[in-house]
Design an enzyme around this catalytic site. Structure first.
Site, PDB file in Angstrom:
ATOM      1  N   LYS A 128      27.129 -34.654  -0.449  1.00 34.82           N
ATOM      2  CA  LYS A 128      26.453 -33.677  -1.564  1.00 34.82           C
ATOM      3  C   LYS A 128      26.664 -33.911  -3.106  1.00 34.82           C
ATOM      4  CE  LYS A 128      24.368 -29.614  -0.959  1.00 34.82           C
ATOM      5  NZ  LYS A 128      23.690 -28.996   0.444  1.00 34.82           N
ATOM      6  N   ASP A 168      18.470 -29.314  -3.145  1.00 34.59           N
ATOM      7  CA  ASP A 168      19.310 -27.894  -2.894  1.00 34.59           C
ATOM      8  C   ASP A 168      18.956 -26.936  -4.034  1.00 34.59           C
ATOM      9  OD1 ASP A 168      21.773 -27.275  -0.978  1.00 34.59           O
ATOM     10  OD2 ASP A 168      22.249 -26.312  -2.940  1.00 34.59           O
TER      11      ASP A 168
HETATM   12  N1  GLU Z   1      20.354 -28.992   0.662  1.00 37.70           N
HETATM   13  C1  GLU Z   1      20.028 -29.006   2.091  1.00 37.70           C
HETATM   14  C2  GLU Z   1      21.141 -28.514   2.538  1.00 37.70           C
HETATM   15  O1  GLU Z   1      21.971 -27.666   2.401  1.00 37.70           O
HETATM   16  C3  GLU Z   1      19.150 -30.009   2.751  1.00 37.70           C
HETATM   17  C4  GLU Z   1      19.834 -31.525   2.195  1.00 37.70           C
HETATM   18  C5  GLU Z   1      19.024 -32.563   2.669  1.00 37.70           C
HETATM   19  O2  GLU Z   1      17.936 -32.465   3.060  1.00 37.70           O
HETATM   20  O3  GLU Z   1      19.389 -33.722   2.785  1.00 37.70           O
HETATM   21  O4  GLU Z   1      21.198 -28.756   3.969  1.00 37.70           O
END
Ligand code: GLU
Length: 447
Positions: A128, A168
């Site tokens: 992340k 996100d």
């Molecule tokens: N931000 C999204 C999550 O919390 C998606 C992340 C992504 O698609 O890599 O899972």
């Protein structure tokens, strides 16, 4: 082995090594609580520092992001990428741009992502990133300059076989476009599998935009069906009004539910006759206004400034805004008002106390790592399409998403039963997600 004191020991180490990161502590403590069940049956999962390795990111990158605002002033933000675990595949997870972002927040999100990604059944590790940059009120050119500066540093750390960021909170299609453009320019290569959430003409996947919200509703459908209930005719509260909330509202209403409230950080809107999704999407995503502007352009909706969305009467609640938005008191309100099902569209929106209330009041509760996995799962489908230089139809991709969400539900439900805690989807999801990662870590040695 005395499981309780072993787990307590792990947690004390976590607190000590990661001081001042309460959200990370919260996320780890929830997983450790579930692991007690595993360690009682299979104590070998505590061997060879497995738990210590799992809770320590493989790599943490923190960098300066300078950019120039429309007044010609230099602004400095902080960028993060936490590459948490790559045992199942390249690091995968979104970027969050929000003033509340700090290392602890990114670590909690990255840690959750490991188990969520494992549950999708697809070959993706957990990571992340993001920045404390606040996109609110910024011009399009400021957003672009910020994204270009952010990518100038991030570029050396990512790649289709290394780490694949996506969106996100605060990062949607526009930001992914600017980030991808800068990546392509710096590398001189069009490697579409380096980012997901791309535009449809340059490697994006149909359904990716809708996937987190749709997936959360598909999961809720499964959870309700397992009790013989359905969304048709149900009243649903969906907090938030961003990407996740908008498409959860759309799908819930398509399936015959009435969405009776949604919100943003300024308050909530009650909509007893349902939500005009087209209008909401236009206000939030095209004109980038607030939910208070929604009531000015429609009838039958009222705005409650600073109000508590959880006081609304409903059958189902889908918290889709942000972490810790629903506490113990809010959970009691929901229970008193007859809510029977709660599924997290956001990451960790329910506090520990709220989850205890749901348990006590026999409310079915789906944690985010299961219920909101549809977004990242569809990102992995986007990676598959990029790798094969193909693009799938909406119907086919949506069916894949639906099947993935059904499998996650079945897996979490079956695992909860195997450990004698039927319908505890927190324990079921944590254990099912954990075991796959842990077995792979054992197979690959002490790394
Ligand atoms: N931000 C999204 C999550 O919390 C998606 C992340 C992504 O698609 O890599 O899972």
């Amino acid at each position: 082995m005395d499981v309780d004191s072993t787990v307590k020991g792990f947690y004390e180490q976590i607190l000590q090594r990661n001081a001042g990161e309460p959200e990370f502590h919260q996320a780890v403590s929830e997983v450790l609580a579930s692991l007690r069940y595993v360690l009682r049956k299979d104590p070998h999962y505590a061997d060879n520092g497995l738990i210590q390795r799992l809770t320590e990111p493989e790599r943490q990158i923190i960098f300066r992001v300078p950019w120039i605002d429309d007044q010609g002033q230099v602004q400095v933000n902080r960028g993060f990428r936490v590459q948490f675990n790559s045992v199942l595949g390249p690091y995968k997870g979104g970027l969050r741009f929000h003033p509340s972002v700090n290392l602890g927040i990114i670590k909690f999100l990255g840690f959750e992502q490991i188990f969520k990604n494992s549950l999708t059944g697809l070959p993706i590790g957990g990571g992340k990133g993001g920045s404390d940059f606040d996109p609110k009120g910024k011009s399009d050119m400021e957003i672009m300059r910020f994204c270009q500066s952010f990518m100038t540093e991030l570029e050396r750390h990512i790649g289709d076989k290394v780490d694949v960021p996506a969106g996100d909170i605060g990062v949607g299609g526009r930001e992914i476009g600017y980030l991808f453009g800068q990546y392509r320019r710096m590398t001189g290569r069009h490697v579409s599998g380096t980012l997901t959430g791309k535009g449809l003409t340059w490697g994006g996947s149909l359904v990716r935009t809708e996937a987190t919200g749709y997936g959360c509703v598909y999961f809720t459908q499964e959870m309700m069906a397992s009790r013989g209930d359905r969304l048709h005719g149900a009243k649903v509260i969906i907090s938030g009004s961003g990407n996740v909330a908008i498409y959860a509202i759309e799908k819930a209403q398509e399936l015959g539910a009435t969405v009776v409230a949604f919100s943003d950080s300024s308050g909530y809107v009650s909509t007893p006759d349902g939500v005009d999704v087209e209008l909401l999407r236009d206000i939030k995503e095209v004109r980038r206004l607030r939910v208070s502007d929604y009531v000015k352009e429609t009838n039958g909706a009222t705005f409650h400034k600073g109000g508590n969305i959880w006081e609304t009467e409903a059958d189902v609640a889908l918290p889709c805004a942000t972490q810790n938005e629903l506490d113990g008191e809010a959970a009691k309100l929901l229970a008193d008002h007859g809510v029977k099902y709660v599924a997290e569209g956001a990451n960790m929106p329910c506090t520990h106390d709220a989850i205890q209330v749901f348990k006590k009041r026999k409310i079915d509760f789906a944690p985010g790592k299961a219920a909101n996995a549809g977004g990242v799962a569809t990102s992995a489908l986007e990676m598959q399409q990029n790798a094969s230089r193909d693009s799938w139809t909406f119907e086919y991709t949506d069916k894949r998403l639906r099947d993935i969400m059904r499998n996650i539900f079945k897996n979490a439900a079956r695992t909860a039963e195997d450990y004698d805690v039927p319908r505890d989807f927190v324990v079921g999801a944590n254990i099912a997600g954990f075991k796959k990662v842990a077995d792979a870590m054992i197979a690959q040695g002490v790394i």
